[in-house]
Design a protein around this motif. Sequence first.
Motif, PDB file in Angstrom:
ATOM      1  N   GLU A  99       0.820  -1.221   0.000  1.00 51.94           N
ATOM      2  CA  GLU A  99       0.000   0.000   0.000  1.00 51.94           C
ATOM      3  C   GLU A  99       0.849   1.263   0.000  1.00 51.94           C
ATOM      4  O   GLU A  99       0.438   2.283  -0.570  1.00 51.94           O
ATOM      5  CB  GLU A  99      -0.920   0.006   1.220  1.00 51.94           C
ATOM      6  CG  GLU A  99      -1.954  -1.116   1.211  1.00 51.94           C
ATOM      7  CD  GLU A  99      -2.834  -1.093   2.450  1.00 51.94           C
ATOM      8  OE1 GLU A  99      -2.635  -0.176   3.288  1.00 51.94           O
ATOM      9  OE2 GLU A  99      -3.686  -1.987   2.597  1.00 51.94           O
ATOM     10  N   LEU A 102       4.830   3.282  -3.598  1.00 53.71           N
ATOM     11  CA  LEU A 102       4.094   3.624  -4.810  1.00 53.71           C
ATOM     12  C   LEU A 102       4.979   3.572  -6.045  1.00 53.71           C
ATOM     13  O   LEU A 102       4.562   3.070  -7.087  1.00 53.71           O
ATOM     14  CB  LEU A 102       3.483   5.026  -4.660  1.00 53.71           C
ATOM     15  CG  LEU A 102       2.575   5.213  -3.426  1.00 53.71           C
ATOM     16  CD1 LEU A 102       2.067   6.655  -3.356  1.00 53.71           C
ATOM     17  CD2 LEU A 102       1.407   4.246  -3.470  1.00 53.71           C
ATOM     18  N   ASP A 307      -4.528  11.543   3.057  1.00 53.17           N
ATOM     19  CA  ASP A 307      -3.343  11.747   2.229  1.00 53.17           C
ATOM     20  C   ASP A 307      -3.306  13.176   1.695  1.00 53.17           C
ATOM     21  O   ASP A 307      -4.327  13.762   1.333  1.00 53.17           O
ATOM     22  CB  ASP A 307      -3.347  10.764   1.059  1.00 53.17           C
ATOM     23  CG  ASP A 307      -3.161   9.330   1.527  1.00 53.17           C
ATOM     24  OD1 ASP A 307      -2.541   9.131   2.588  1.00 53.17           O
ATOM     25  OD2 ASP A 307      -3.637   8.404   0.822  1.00 53.17           O
ATOM     26  N   LYS A 315      -0.367   8.356  -5.689  1.00 54.57           N
ATOM     27  CA  LYS A 315      -1.129   7.110  -5.688  1.00 54.57           C
ATOM     28  C   LYS A 315      -1.916   6.952  -6.988  1.00 54.57           C
ATOM     29  O   LYS A 315      -1.985   5.840  -7.545  1.00 54.57           O
ATOM     30  CB  LYS A 315      -2.081   7.073  -4.488  1.00 54.57           C
ATOM     31  CG  LYS A 315      -1.376   6.814  -3.166  1.00 54.57           C
ATOM     32  CD  LYS A 315      -2.372   6.670  -2.032  1.00 54.57           C
ATOM     33  CE  LYS A 315      -1.659   6.297  -0.734  1.00 54.57           C
ATOM     34  NZ  LYS A 315      -2.600   6.126   0.410  1.00 54.57           N
ATOM     35  N   ARG A 319      -1.451   4.089  -9.505  1.00 50.50           N
ATOM     36  CA  ARG A 319      -2.517   3.224 -10.016  1.00 50.50           C
ATOM     37  C   ARG A 319      -2.530   3.219 -11.538  1.00 50.50           C
ATOM     38  O   ARG A 319      -2.672   2.166 -12.167  1.00 50.50           O
ATOM     39  CB  ARG A 319      -3.870   3.691  -9.467  1.00 50.50           C
ATOM     40  CG  ARG A 319      -4.102   3.337  -8.005  1.00 50.50           C
ATOM     41  CD  ARG A 319      -5.557   3.528  -7.633  1.00 50.50           C
ATOM     42  NE  ARG A 319      -5.962   4.940  -7.743  1.00 50.50           N
ATOM     43  CZ  ARG A 319      -5.854   5.829  -6.762  1.00 50.50           C
ATOM     44  NH1 ARG A 319      -5.363   5.471  -5.580  1.00 50.50           N
ATOM     45  NH2 ARG A 319      -6.261   7.082  -6.943  1.00 50.50           N
TER      46      ARG A 319
END
Length: 551
Positions: A99, A102, A307, A315, A319
Amino acid sequence: MSIRGLKKKQPKTFKVKIITVDAEMEFSCEMKWKGKDLFDLVCRALGLRETWFFGLQYTIKGMCTWLKMDKKVLDQEMPKEDPISFHFLAKFYPEKVEEELLQEITQHLFFLQVKKQILDEEIYCSPEATVLLASYAVQAKYGDYDPNFHEPGFLAHDELLPKRVLRQYQLTAEMWEEKITAWYAEHRGIARDEAEMNYLKIAQDLEMYGVNYFPIAQNKNHTDLLLGVDAKGIHIYSINNRFSPNKSFEWSSIRNISCSEKELTIKPLDKKAEVFKFFSSQLKVNKLIFQLCIGNHDLFMRRRKVDSIEIQQMKAQAREEKARKKMENQRLAREKQLREEAERAKEELERRLFQLEDEARQANEALLRSQEAAELLAEKAQIAEEEAKLLAQNAAEAEQERQRLELTALKSKEEKRLMEQKMREAELIAVKLVKESDRRAKEAEHLKQDLHEAREAERKAKQKLLDITRLNYPHMAKYPQYSSGDSRDANFDKGSIKLDLKDIDLKRLSFEIERERLDYLEKSRKFEDRLKELKSEIHALKLEEKQAGLY
């Protein structure tokens, strides 16, 4: 402005060498630069945005310490070397690597550092887990397993297992490679970043992962303990056990941490709880523990807050990057699959071509062999034909000889039959001759007897005649010459004629008997000669039959 003036205005610099886990870099730094300026330069060079996990470590007087970001580099206590060496390492560890990590570069740096700590036995790992981790490391380095390319011995120069594990089990390098390859073959299709992430997800569950250990004393008696700082809190260990802490303080349960010279105080959030104090051997160690506690606590609090925009962007980019990489990996997997299928089809075609070439070669060889065999057969046929002719000639000769022998045999049989017939006839003749001889002998005996009787009768008749003559004509004895007289002369003549006739018959009979005896003797001699000839012919026929039997 002169060149000399430009040179005077140029800032003074010093050189530093940055050592990452897998590379080395050199930079020129200005004398006024702070630690953050150098750190940012290194992060920009690496393309790293998740900077809060890392720091610059250096060694001074045998002790590892971290470069302070808010102070000038040269104002801190530095080793006297040129260039000054710094190690770019992870200073703080995430709670959940999947998690929090990144960027791919962040993940790669963590992977290399954790792998080195496991190999250097700074993090304990069971032998089974080390083999599995080694297989993921091999997948990250070499990609998918290909038995045609990854032949035995391809891991000979890679350090994949701790020396403790190698010493613990008496296995050869080939055996270890076989065990690692067995796991490695099952990771087919996993990309490098996925393999590194899987490695970190297994490593983060190890007891010593991300823990910084420091020797401490809890009281004035200086009982030796170990203090461990990690992403979850502060832990107290016995000196001989770094796996199970005797006491733990999670960051959420700590109200305050204070540091005064060699003493460090941990105040729990619960005011009724006991305050924990411990002592370190040096002030620098105490400050280092304090810095690590502050940094880990800040990260702990940041994870539980919303965040920031930067993190959200990172993030989102992560992704998108993962989605793009996933699509790219899928595309690459499809291309790889298509390429493998094409290669397999090519190999199949090549195999088929090779097979056809081999079949053609075999057919040509078979054709040549057939031609050679045909020539050989033709030669053999010619030889066989000549032999057949010779055999036919021999057969004809043999047939002629057989016919001749048959004729000879028939002739011999016929001759034998004739000879046998002649022998039977000769025997019959002999029997007849014997009978005839007996009969003639008997007849001769009778004739002799008759002759004897006749002679005896003749003698008696003569004697009687003389006696009669003497009685009737006594004067005739004195006078033998007669004068003349018809009647006496007539009677005397009649008696003389009778006597002469009787004597003539006897002589004739004797003559016939003698002649017949001579004829019989002649015939007997001829018959004996004929028998000898027949015996000679029979003996010759027997010899011919024996010779014919041999043929």
